[in-house]
Write an enzyme that holds these catalytic residues in place. Sequence first.
Site: not given
Length: 479
Positions: A293, A304, A318
């Site tokens: 999460s 990224d 998740k």
Amino acid sequence: MRMIKRAATAAALVFLGAGVATVTAQSSNSSDTYRQLNLFGDVFERVRAEYVEPVTDEQLIESAINGMLTSLDPHSSYLNKKSFQDMQVQTRGEFGGLGIEVTMENGLVKVVSPIDDTPAFRAGLQPGDLIVQLNGEAVMGLSLNEAVEKMRGPVGSELKVTVRRGEAGEPFTVSLTRAVIKVQSVRYRTEGDIGYIRITSFNEQTQSGLEKAISSIQQQLGDKLKGFVLDLRNNPGGLLDQAVSVSDTFLEKGEIVSTRGRRAEEGTRFNAKPGDLIKGLPMVVLVNGGSASASEIVAGALQDHKRAIIMGTQSFGKGSVQTIIPLPGHGAMRLTTARYYTPSGRSIQQLGITPDIEVHVAKVEDLDKNVVRRREADLKGALVNPDAANQNKAPRPATTNPAAPGTPAAPNPGAPAPGPGAGAAPGAAPAPGAAPAPGAAPAEGAAAEGAEPPFDFQLARALDLLRGVALFQQRAAAR
């Protein structure tokens, strides 16, 4: 009995609220909805009247609501008043307690460490102490969570704790006054010239703890600081706004995470503000199958943006948002309302974060430990090095065993969490079952007192990588 049926139907309609109205309005045959509600009323009456043991209306209604929510996905559920209060405690990151980290040993609660400047610390409790009674009630037979619950309580209230110190020590009793205990979700230290920061969960104390950790490490190492390891292993998640804030700490600009709900217009994007607190120093983020999460949001954003190297094993996966909706007079419902996406548009759900460098937990064994190897300097008549300055640096003859490999080991990051905490909407809370907090809380991966912590191979790889990057940068700058 018909009145009970109507009341049950009305309760169901009130709970579902606008959702039922919307579905009913869009349905081509609204009578189907009411037929289903009548079915619920019929089953409710039959169970209430004929089940083998008496059950209360509250039990039946709560169980029906919870069944409806849990059938949707693994993270939607109903929270009764008690569960809702516990979740709020985890979210705030502070509560009334004693200020000790504890674990369970042979049926007794064992003190792992008292937290500085807390009631337990001031009373002189020590690591290794065994708590045998709480207010005169034996601890033996209680679960760890039950014992922790008894140690928590209203600030200012007293608790008599009976402690046994040492194997043959006589038990003694101390009276402790509960105080506000702040959860330490961020732990840090230095590993030579590398800063090590571990985040155990994302609560309201996380960002302030992270800033304190970075500042302290920068003061300790100064210009010697070569990089940071951010350890998110076995972090079950928590608050979305804290995950965004932690990511923003290391980013200068760009998107951090986006959420997309059932309707396109409900999507939200979170962007970084200028200012990298560690000023561009290299980073390694450690993740594993217990990183879920909010942890995956941070790892995905830094990956990224190519701000950090992600190392470890595949994360949990998740990628859904749970919104906590209070139900006045009752508890709350945790409802999945959106999905997470990384800045590049990747969905975290089921896939998780794939590390840039995969490193599994491993045991390092020195195969040369008992091997004696001859070197040039051992050979009879070997030429002498003409550079006098190097004489003192010449390697010793290989008559001793080489040192075992490794770097200072990190504490065991703990067993995987029983279930990743729900990634919550801003202002919402993580799921119960996330790692309990200090201040009468199960300790994370507590090693026996005096025992050497196990060698942490993943951390050792991260430290080696950062030192290699720093060395490369230094040599490139010197050209």
